[in-house]
Design a protein around this motif. Structure first.
Motif, PDB file in Angstrom:
ATOM      1  N   PHE A  83      15.487  -5.855 -28.805  1.00  0.00           N
ATOM      2  CA  PHE A  83      16.798  -5.028 -29.201  1.00  0.00           C
ATOM      3  C   PHE A  83      16.447  -3.598 -28.285  1.00  0.00           C
ATOM      4  O   PHE A  83      15.457  -3.179 -28.124  1.00  0.00           O
ATOM      5  CB  PHE A  83      16.996  -4.753 -30.483  1.00  0.00           C
ATOM      6  CG  PHE A  83      17.300  -5.958 -31.467  1.00  0.00           C
ATOM      7  CD1 PHE A  83      18.621  -6.499 -31.252  1.00  0.00           C
ATOM      8  CD2 PHE A  83      16.399  -6.609 -32.169  1.00  0.00           C
ATOM      9  CE1 PHE A  83      19.009  -7.457 -32.150  1.00  0.00           C
ATOM     10  CE2 PHE A  83      16.749  -7.613 -32.899  1.00  0.00           C
ATOM     11  CZ  PHE A  83      18.125  -8.279 -32.836  1.00  0.00           C
ATOM     12  N   PRO A  84      17.758  -2.968 -27.920  1.00  0.00           N
ATOM     13  CA  PRO A  84      17.289  -1.611 -27.303  1.00  0.00           C
ATOM     14  C   PRO A  84      16.612  -0.734 -28.260  1.00  0.00           C
ATOM     15  O   PRO A  84      16.776  -0.773 -29.513  1.00  0.00           O
ATOM     16  CB  PRO A  84      18.789  -1.136 -27.137  1.00  0.00           C
ATOM     17  CG  PRO A  84      19.811  -2.490 -27.249  1.00  0.00           C
ATOM     18  CD  PRO A  84      18.938  -3.331 -28.113  1.00  0.00           C
ATOM     19  N   ALA A  85      15.745   0.170 -27.590  1.00  0.00           N
ATOM     20  CA  ALA A  85      14.898   1.078 -28.133  1.00  0.00           C
ATOM     21  C   ALA A  85      15.713   1.981 -28.979  1.00  0.00           C
ATOM     22  O   ALA A  85      16.711   2.558 -28.543  1.00  0.00           O
ATOM     23  CB  ALA A  85      13.862   1.673 -27.385  1.00  0.00           C
ATOM     24  N   GLU A  86      15.353   2.490 -30.311  1.00  0.00           N
ATOM     25  CA  GLU A  86      16.310   3.232 -31.134  1.00  0.00           C
ATOM     26  C   GLU A  86      15.143   4.435 -31.585  1.00  0.00           C
ATOM     27  O   GLU A  86      14.053   4.210 -32.148  1.00  0.00           O
ATOM     28  CB  GLU A  86      16.637   2.536 -32.312  1.00  0.00           C
ATOM     29  CG  GLU A  86      17.512   3.446 -33.356  1.00  0.00           C
ATOM     30  CD  GLU A  86      17.821   2.608 -34.458  1.00  0.00           C
ATOM     31  OE1 GLU A  86      18.563   3.170 -35.326  1.00  0.00           O
ATOM     32  OE2 GLU A  86      17.428   1.629 -34.592  1.00  0.00           O
ATOM     33  N   ASN A 200      11.814   3.054 -32.171  1.00  0.00           N
ATOM     34  CA  ASN A 200      11.706   1.857 -32.884  1.00  0.00           C
ATOM     35  C   ASN A 200      12.139   0.743 -31.559  1.00  0.00           C
ATOM     36  O   ASN A 200      13.113   0.702 -31.337  1.00  0.00           O
ATOM     37  CB  ASN A 200      12.446   1.757 -33.932  1.00  0.00           C
ATOM     38  CG  ASN A 200      12.490   0.483 -34.891  1.00  0.00           C
ATOM     39  OD1 ASN A 200      11.423  -0.330 -34.550  1.00  0.00           O
ATOM     40  ND2 ASN A 200      13.623   0.255 -35.512  1.00  0.00           N
ATOM     41  N   CYS A 201      11.230  -0.082 -31.288  1.00  0.00           N
ATOM     42  CA  CYS A 201      11.447  -1.392 -30.478  1.00  0.00           C
ATOM     43  C   CYS A 201      11.259  -2.534 -31.435  1.00  0.00           C
ATOM     44  O   CYS A 201      10.257  -2.984 -31.898  1.00  0.00           O
ATOM     45  CB  CYS A 201      10.293  -1.425 -29.375  1.00  0.00           C
ATOM     46  SG  CYS A 201      10.363  -0.039 -28.242  1.00  0.00           S
ATOM     47  N   SER A 202      12.529  -3.232 -31.600  1.00  0.00           N
ATOM     48  CA  SER A 202      12.613  -4.299 -32.450  1.00  0.00           C
ATOM     49  C   SER A 202      12.799  -5.515 -31.695  1.00  0.00           C
ATOM     50  O   SER A 202      13.239  -5.719 -30.518  1.00  0.00           O
ATOM     51  CB  SER A 202      13.810  -4.429 -33.199  1.00  0.00           C
ATOM     52  OG  SER A 202      13.700  -3.357 -34.373  1.00  0.00           O
ATOM     53  N   ALA A 213      13.248 -14.796 -36.976  1.00  0.00           N
ATOM     54  CA  ALA A 213      12.294 -13.758 -37.386  1.00  0.00           C
ATOM     55  C   ALA A 213      12.192 -12.562 -36.242  1.00  0.00           C
ATOM     56  O   ALA A 213      12.539 -12.553 -35.493  1.00  0.00           O
ATOM     57  CB  ALA A 213      10.906 -14.346 -37.718  1.00  0.00           C
ATOM     58  N   SER A 214      11.630 -11.321 -37.226  1.00  0.00           N
ATOM     59  CA  SER A 214      11.528 -10.121 -36.289  1.00  0.00           C
ATOM     60  C   SER A 214      10.421  -9.472 -36.664  1.00  0.00           C
ATOM     61  O   SER A 214       9.728  -9.648 -37.592  1.00  0.00           O
ATOM     62  CB  SER A 214      13.011  -9.423 -36.635  1.00  0.00           C
ATOM     63  OG  SER A 214      12.952  -8.878 -37.878  1.00  0.00           O
ATOM     64  N   PHE A 215       9.957  -8.627 -35.732  1.00  0.00           N
ATOM     65  CA  PHE A 215       8.914  -7.727 -35.905  1.00  0.00           C
ATOM     66  C   PHE A 215       9.088  -6.502 -35.028  1.00  0.00           C
ATOM     67  O   PHE A 215       9.963  -6.384 -34.149  1.00  0.00           O
ATOM     68  CB  PHE A 215       7.440  -8.446 -35.526  1.00  0.00           C
ATOM     69  CG  PHE A 215       7.382  -8.824 -34.118  1.00  0.00           C
ATOM     70  CD1 PHE A 215       6.775  -7.938 -33.101  1.00  0.00           C
ATOM     71  CD2 PHE A 215       7.852  -9.909 -33.617  1.00  0.00           C
ATOM     72  CE1 PHE A 215       6.864  -8.014 -31.806  1.00  0.00           C
ATOM     73  CE2 PHE A 215       7.797 -10.215 -32.388  1.00  0.00           C
ATOM     74  CZ  PHE A 215       7.252  -9.527 -31.491  1.00  0.00           C
ATOM     75  N   ASP A 216       8.387  -5.289 -35.511  1.00  0.00           N
ATOM     76  CA  ASP A 216       8.842  -4.326 -34.859  1.00  0.00           C
ATOM     77  C   ASP A 216       7.634  -3.552 -34.285  1.00  0.00           C
ATOM     78  O   ASP A 216       6.487  -3.654 -34.670  1.00  0.00           O
ATOM     79  CB  ASP A 216       9.525  -3.052 -35.812  1.00  0.00           C
ATOM     80  CG  ASP A 216      10.895  -3.554 -36.453  1.00  0.00           C
ATOM     81  OD1 ASP A 216      11.582  -4.289 -35.557  1.00  0.00           O
ATOM     82  OD2 ASP A 216      11.197  -2.958 -37.417  1.00  0.00           O
ATOM     83  N   ILE A 217       7.809  -2.681 -33.115  1.00  0.00           N
ATOM     84  CA  ILE A 217       6.532  -2.027 -32.659  1.00  0.00           C
ATOM     85  C   ILE A 217       7.176  -0.472 -32.507  1.00  0.00           C
ATOM     86  O   ILE A 217       8.425  -0.262 -31.976  1.00  0.00           O
ATOM     87  CB  ILE A 217       6.174  -2.365 -31.138  1.00  0.00           C
ATOM     88  CG1 ILE A 217       5.721  -3.946 -31.276  1.00  0.00           C
ATOM     89  CG2 ILE A 217       5.118  -1.328 -30.757  1.00  0.00           C
ATOM     90  CD1 ILE A 217       5.446  -4.528 -29.961  1.00  0.00           C
ATOM     91  N   LEU A 218       6.388   0.539 -33.337  1.00  0.00           N
ATOM     92  CA  LEU A 218       6.800   1.858 -33.291  1.00  0.00           C
ATOM     93  C   LEU A 218       5.964   2.823 -32.398  1.00  0.00           C
ATOM     94  O   LEU A 218       4.928   2.729 -32.459  1.00  0.00           O
ATOM     95  CB  LEU A 218       6.528   2.189 -34.607  1.00  0.00           C
ATOM     96  CG  LEU A 218       7.661   1.861 -35.770  1.00  0.00           C
ATOM     97  CD1 LEU A 218       7.580   2.216 -37.060  1.00  0.00           C
ATOM     98  CD2 LEU A 218       9.033   1.445 -35.461  1.00  0.00           C
TER      99      LEU A 218
END
Length: 323
Positions: A83-86, A200-202, A213-218
């Motif tokens: 997803f686009p970084a937020e 937030n990079c999802s 499923a999903s995971f995030d990298i902050l």
């Protein structure tokens, strides 16, 4: 793929309503009579630092590399989308997540900062069940801690995700990732202060016969700020990856190109008067040399001796013509 819309937090709603109510009082009148809003230098929001194009490229490359991370568990290489970084505050992100979640805090040596890998428990349970021979399906659970087996799976997955991140970042700059701590409660995450901004990079993982499923990298915004100009630029890689399999395929393709080989047996000379008088049945005298030349593309490369093998005409190479 467009990012999923999210609901505003209570703090954001209060700030929005308060800003609307206070807007008329914040306006001043310029000499021309137009309404202007006062601005204090240094009070700008760090979230408005521009579009991190290079970070999008890094995330897309990370998606391709990270597919192999889940192969031992899922027995396939799932498709991963970014997803686009937020940019948002850490409090805002923390309020949008459940307290029970897998948190891996990793130190980035070169940037003197950290990044946080956030994986939801249902995804961890699915990976653990599939890793030990189960089906790829979600398991309902109301626990508030991970088992020792799940902690081991978390360790395997996050270490491999860090390795994939290291490969994805190396075109921009070489980074070293070292795991600092792992937590299971969002409230105990020793990452950044609540009002600090994070990027937030999802990522979404497509699963067979199951919901994605999903995971995030902050990344803390202050960690990325020193290289903000590089992240906003159109990244051009100076790193050439030596893909041996591509080289092998290219070599096989080149070596399979058919070439026409001709043998120059003799070069008889004949007068133009005789040439114009030739008719069917005439014989041109020719003297065959002991050796002939092999031509490729009209250029002589070898000398050979004519003969026969198993009843078929053949040429035996005797010398290579250099130059």
């Amino acid at each position: 793929m467009a990012a999923k819309p999210r609901k505003l937090s209570a703090g954001e709603v209060a700030a929005l309503v308060g800003g609307l109510m206070d807007a008329p009082g914040d306006m001043e009148t310029s000499l021309s009579g137009a309404e202007v809003r006062p601005y204090v230098f240094g009070s700008n929001d760090l979230s408005l630092m521009g579009d991190y194009h290079a970070l999008r490229m890094i995330n897309e490359r990370f998606c391709r590399i990270a597919r192999s991370v889940f192969l031992p568990m899922l027995r396939i290489q799932p498709r991963i989308s970014a997803f686009p970084a937020e940019t948002r505050s850490f409090d805002d992100y923390r309020n949008s997540q459940d307290n029970f979640v897998s948190l891996t805090n990793t130190k980035i040596e070169e940037l003197r900062g950290n990044h946080l890998i956030v994986i939801p428990p249902p995804f961890i349970s699915l990976l653990t069940d599939a890793y030990y021979g189960g089906q790829v399906r979600y398991v309902k659970s109301h626990r508030n801690e991970f088992t020792a087996t799940e902690q081991r799976v978390i360790e395997i997955v996050t270490d491999r995700l860090n390795s994939a991140l290291q490969l994805a970042w190396r075109d921009l700059m070489g980074l070293t990732f070292n795991v600092v701590s792992r937590e299971e409660n969002m409230q105990f995450a020793a990452f950044v202060d609540g009002d600090d901004m994070v990027v937030n990079c999802s990522f979404m993982v497509q699963l067979p016969d199951a919901e994605p499923a999903s995971f995030d990298i902050l990344y803390p915004l202050q960690t990325l700020k020193p290289i903000a100009s590089q992240l906003r630029s159109r990244m051009q890689s100076d790193f050439l990856d030596d893909d041996q399999s591509w080289r092998d395929r290219l070599e096989r393709a080149v070596m399979s190109i058919p070439l026409e080989v001709q043998a120059r047996l003799c070069e008889p000379e004949i007068a133009l008067r005789q040439l114009t008088a030739l008719k069917e049945g005439d014989v041109i005298p020719a003297k065959l040399a002991d050796t002939v030349q092999l031509l490729i593309g009209g250029k002589a490369y070898f000398e050979a001796v004519p003969g026969d093998v198993a009843g078929k005409a053949a040429l035996s190479i005797t010398k290579q013509i250099k130059g």
